[in-house]
Design a protein around this motif. Structure first.
Motif, mmCIF file in Angstrom:
data_model
loop_
_atom_site.group_PDB
_atom_site.id
_atom_site.type_symbol
_atom_site.label_atom_id
_atom_site.label_comp_id
_atom_site.label_asym_id
_atom_site.label_seq_id
_atom_site.Cartn_x
_atom_site.Cartn_y
_atom_site.Cartn_z
ATOM 1 N N ASP A 1 70.061 5.853 -11.414
ATOM 2 C CA ASP A 1 70.577 4.786 -10.688
ATOM 3 C C ASP A 1 71.363 3.966 -11.689
ATOM 4 O OD1 ASP A 1 70.704 2.701 -8.610
ATOM 5 O OD2 ASP A 1 68.681 2.290 -8.921
ATOM 6 N N GLU B 1 75.371 -5.009 -8.919
ATOM 7 C CA GLU B 1 74.647 -4.323 -7.892
ATOM 8 C C GLU B 1 73.041 -4.681 -7.858
ATOM 9 O OE1 GLU B 1 72.667 -1.663 -5.230
ATOM 10 O OE2 GLU B 1 72.284 -1.629 -7.151
ATOM 11 N N GLU B 2 72.483 -4.420 -9.016
ATOM 12 C CA GLU B 2 71.140 -4.751 -8.889
ATOM 13 C C GLU B 2 70.684 -6.114 -8.876
ATOM 14 O OE1 GLU B 2 69.367 -2.178 -8.716
ATOM 15 O OE2 GLU B 2 69.880 -0.437 -9.651
ATOM 16 N N GLY C 1 72.473 -8.092 -6.534
ATOM 17 C CA GLY C 1 72.883 -8.584 -4.985
ATOM 18 C C GLY C 1 74.472 -8.529 -4.986
ATOM 19 N N ASP D 1 74.743 6.655 -4.379
ATOM 20 C CA ASP D 1 73.699 5.694 -5.154
ATOM 21 C C ASP D 1 72.433 5.673 -4.344
ATOM 22 O OD1 ASP D 1 72.665 4.043 -6.751
ATOM 23 O OD2 ASP D 1 73.553 2.111 -5.701
ATOM 24 N N THR D 2 72.170 6.976 -3.677
ATOM 25 C CA THR D 2 70.993 7.242 -2.755
ATOM 26 C C THR D 2 70.431 8.392 -3.244
ATOM 27 O OG1 THR D 2 72.325 7.993 -1.054
ATOM 28 C CG2 THR D 2 71.799 5.770 -0.667
ATOM 29 N N ILE E 1 68.175 -6.654 2.816
ATOM 30 C CA ILE E 1 67.180 -7.563 1.928
ATOM 31 C C ILE E 1 67.169 -8.947 1.640
ATOM 32 C CG2 ILE E 1 68.664 -7.429 -0.356
ATOM 33 C CD1 ILE E 1 66.348 -6.386 -1.829
ATOM 34 N N ARG F 1 62.369 -6.333 2.863
ATOM 35 C CA ARG F 1 63.284 -5.593 3.298
ATOM 36 C C ARG F 1 63.673 -5.684 4.580
ATOM 37 N NH1 ARG F 1 65.939 -2.852 -1.205
ATOM 38 N NH2 ARG F 1 64.273 -3.193 -2.706
ATOM 39 N N HIS G 1 69.367 -13.426 -3.862
ATOM 40 C CA HIS G 1 70.205 -12.786 -2.699
ATOM 41 C C HIS G 1 70.042 -12.393 -1.641
ATOM 42 C CE1 HIS G 1 68.445 -9.143 -3.885
ATOM 43 N NE2 HIS G 1 68.200 -9.568 -5.105
ATOM 44 N N GLU H 1 67.417 5.707 4.693
ATOM 45 C CA GLU H 1 66.779 5.312 3.590
ATOM 46 C C GLU H 1 66.715 3.643 3.206
ATOM 47 O OE1 GLU H 1 66.338 7.083 0.227
ATOM 48 O OE2 GLU H 1 68.284 7.623 -0.168
ATOM 49 N N GLY I 1 66.194 1.885 0.555
ATOM 50 C CA GLY I 1 66.748 0.960 -0.603
ATOM 51 C C GLY I 1 68.055 0.244 0.383
ATOM 52 N N ILE J 1 72.065 -1.390 -0.605
ATOM 53 C CA ILE J 1 73.190 -1.433 -1.413
ATOM 54 C C ILE J 1 74.001 -2.707 -0.839
ATOM 55 C CG2 ILE J 1 75.290 -0.167 -2.307
ATOM 56 C CD1 ILE J 1 74.017 2.438 -1.859
ATOM 57 N N PRO J 2 73.988 -3.749 -1.318
ATOM 58 C CA PRO J 2 74.370 -5.057 -0.639
ATOM 59 C C PRO J 2 75.678 -4.911 -0.090
ATOM 60 C CG PRO J 2 73.244 -5.839 -2.599
ATOM 61 C CD PRO J 2 73.371 -4.166 -2.708
ATOM 62 N N HIS K 1 64.188 2.517 -11.144
ATOM 63 C CA HIS K 1 63.416 1.320 -11.256
ATOM 64 C C HIS K 1 62.151 1.383 -12.092
ATOM 65 C CE1 HIS K 1 66.058 -0.849 -7.912
ATOM 66 N NE2 HIS K 1 66.483 0.015 -8.352
HETATM 67 N N1 BES Z 1 70.753 2.863 -5.607
HETATM 68 C C1 BES Z 1 69.785 1.781 -5.197
HETATM 69 C C2 BES Z 1 69.816 1.850 -3.701
HETATM 70 C C3 BES Z 1 68.974 2.814 -2.899
HETATM 71 C C4 BES Z 1 68.293 3.693 -3.663
HETATM 72 C C5 BES Z 1 69.383 3.106 -1.674
HETATM 73 C C6 BES Z 1 67.508 4.555 -2.927
HETATM 74 C C7 BES Z 1 68.648 4.225 -1.037
HETATM 75 C C8 BES Z 1 68.007 5.082 -1.672
HETATM 76 C C9 BES Z 1 70.362 0.412 -5.749
HETATM 77 O O1 BES Z 1 70.771 0.441 -7.136
HETATM 78 C C10 BES Z 1 69.350 -0.487 -5.586
HETATM 79 O O2 BES Z 1 68.247 -0.202 -6.210
HETATM 80 N N2 BES Z 1 69.670 -1.553 -5.106
HETATM 81 C C11 BES Z 1 68.687 -2.738 -5.038
HETATM 82 C C12 BES Z 1 69.562 -4.021 -4.253
HETATM 83 C C13 BES Z 1 68.997 -5.256 -4.410
HETATM 84 C C14 BES Z 1 68.442 -5.453 -5.912
HETATM 85 C C15 BES Z 1 69.985 -6.392 -3.883
HETATM 86 C C16 BES Z 1 67.473 -2.448 -4.131
HETATM 87 O O3 BES Z 1 67.573 -1.700 -2.987
HETATM 88 O O4 BES Z 1 66.638 -3.017 -4.539
#
Ligand code: BES
Ligand code: MN
Length: 456
Positions: free
Chosen positions: A121, A155-156, A158, A182-183, A200, A330, A364, A398, A400, A402-403, A429
């Motif tokens: 990631d 990205e991390e 926002g 990125d998933t 989010i 979320r 964010h 998924e 997570g 991706i803003p 993470h």
């Molecule tokens: N790669 C992730 C998002 C993700 C991970 C999507 C696994 C689906 C499955 C991305 O880097 C991420 O962690 N994004 C943050 C965004 C937030 C901080 C705005 C998240 O999802 O916590």
């Protein structure tokens, strides 16, 4: 095309060494002490992109810089398909450091895994795409389309700067589709296309009590304890069935269709395996939904960090002056982030006792993403996944976020193909994050096939 695959095969060792260089940058976007490391990482990326034959530049922003790299554009005026490949070079904070078997920014290879913060990631995933395009360019194989890589550093936290950047540079970035790795995917035998992400909202709440930490024996009992007040407040947001009790929280949330439930039921990671992977004494979640549904398609309220009082060794008898919680919710399709923020913060304020003062700092926010997986580009991506991984791909949602994905749609009019190559045990993470080398290699091949399939 054979030359492209031969090239990829031949240079894996060098790719791995370069990947390690990329991983050595502690590009933690949340921590300002790392601002210089983000810049250095972006500069390294630009230099690397140039070395593999791309036209690359650093694009400064108010925050961390964005790297934009393009395949050389042909002389002919004929319009060619154009795809944007998005990724991020920033990473999550590595803390708690003591839980890492080896330091987070000193990559370590064990068998078929490479351990480092940012490995899955997202550095490994976006690097796979860069290596595929390198193979085209260095073997002189004609790319059937133009590619623009946009690799950002926020990205991390926002993606705020990229949001402005897209609007200001939309003419340059207009494309037929966006491709993002990125998933995740359930296993090496289950390559996957993700057609929905959760949205989010983030915020921080602080309860202020006495003007300073007090002797709890001398004053305790006569003043509110902010830590206890916060615990009490937060305990009211969810009932014992795992349902969020905040009025208006579920406004707009669409019920599941039969199709959705069937899809989720077919997801290859069973509850028992999930429990084993994650290690809680028992799984918990909103009653009436399976774990797969809960973690991909239902909204949540999470405490990400909780701080108050003395955290050091031994005991200290105080009434703390303040208590703080870092919170994210979320969101799922049709929930409006600003509406949810309003009802959540409004509710917390309403139930806050008069014995403490509440301060809320908004963070964010982003909407959920959902695109039915029916288009011809999705079909092309599924073919590329099947050819590269050698297994029938699955479609999944998924949890997570991706803003920026919704803004690609709003600003550029482009849908996104989410072709993640992370595994469930990659520890994104978490301490000891890793990336599987099989995913790295197949990911490169997937990218190489993708440009053929998308333009077939
Ligand atoms: N790669 C992730 C998002 C993700 C991970 C999507 C696994 C689906 C499955 C991305 O880097 C991420 O962690 N994004 C943050 C965004 C937030 C901080 C705005 C998240 O999802 O916590
Ligand atoms: Mn992440």
């Amino acid at each position: 095309m054979q030359q492209v695959f031969d090239y990829l095969k031949q240079y894996q060792k060098r790719f791995l060494a370069e990947f390690c260089d990329y991983l050595r940058f502690p590009s933690v976007s949340a921590q300002s002490k790392h601002d210089k490391d983000l810049l250095a990482c972006a500069e390294w990326l630009v230099a690397h992109c140039r070395q593999i034959g791309l036209n690359a530049a650093i694009r400064p922003t108010k925050g961390h810089p964005i790297v934009v790299a393009k395949t050389p554009r042909g002389k002919s005026k004929a319009k060619r398909p154009h795809f944007l490949v998005y990724g991020h070079y920033d990473v999550q904070p590595p803390e708690p450091l003591e839980l890492w078997k080896t330091p987070p920014f000193e990559p370590r290879i064990v068998g078929r895994e490479i351990f480092a913060r940012g490995s899955t990631d997202n550095k490994g995933q976006n690097f796979a795409h860069l290596k595929a395009v390198e193979a085209y360019l260095k073997t002189g194989t004609l790319l059937p389309c133009d590619l623009t890589f946009v690799i950002e550093g926020e990205e991390e936290v926002g993606s705020e700067s990229l949001s402005d950047f897209l609007i200001k540079n939309s003419r340059e970035l207009v494309c037929d589709a966006v491709v993002i790795s990125d998933t995740g995917m359930p296993s090496l035998k289950h390559p996957a296309l993700t057609y929905s992400l959760r949205g989010i909202i983030a915020f921080e709440i602080t309860l202020h009590g006495p003007a300073r930490d007090l002797h709890s024996g001398v004053f305790g009992g006569a003043v509110e304890n902010p830590a206890l007040a916060l615990a009490n407040l937060l305990s009211q947001v969810r009932d014992k069935n795992g349902r969020i009790t905040i009025p208006g929280f579920y406004d707009g949330v669409a019920p599941f269709s039969k199709f959705e439930r069937e899809q989720a039921a077919r997801f290859p990671l069973k509850d028992s395996e999930l429990k084993k992977l994650l290690g809680p004494p028992q799984l918990f979640g909103e009653r009436g939904f399976t774990a797969t549904e809960q973690r991909s398609a239902r909204p949540t309220f999470e405490i990400n960090g909780l701080t108050s009082g003395y955290q050091g060794e031994g005991s200290k008898t105080i009434v703390p002056s303040w208590a703080r919680a870092k919170i994210t919710c979320r969101l799922v399709p049709n929930q409006n982030p600003e509406h949810v923020r309003k009802v959540v913060c409004g509710y917390l304020k309403k139930i806050c006792p008069p014995t403490v003062r509440m301060e809320i700092n908004a963070g964010h926010g982003a909407e959920a993403y959902f695109v039915p997986p029916t288009g011809k580009e999705v079909q092309a991506a599924l073919r590329a996944l099947k050819k590269s991984f050698g297994h029938e791909p699955i479609l999944m949602r998924e949890g997570g976020s991706i803003p920026i994905v919704n803004e690609f749609k709003k600003v550029l009019g482009a849908d996104t193909l989410l072709l993640g190559i992370g595994l469930p045990d990659d520890n994104a993470h978490s301490p000891n994050e890793k990336f599987n080398l099989g995913c790295f290699e197949n990911g490169q091949r997937m990218s190489a096939y993708l440009w053929q399939e998308l333009t077939a």
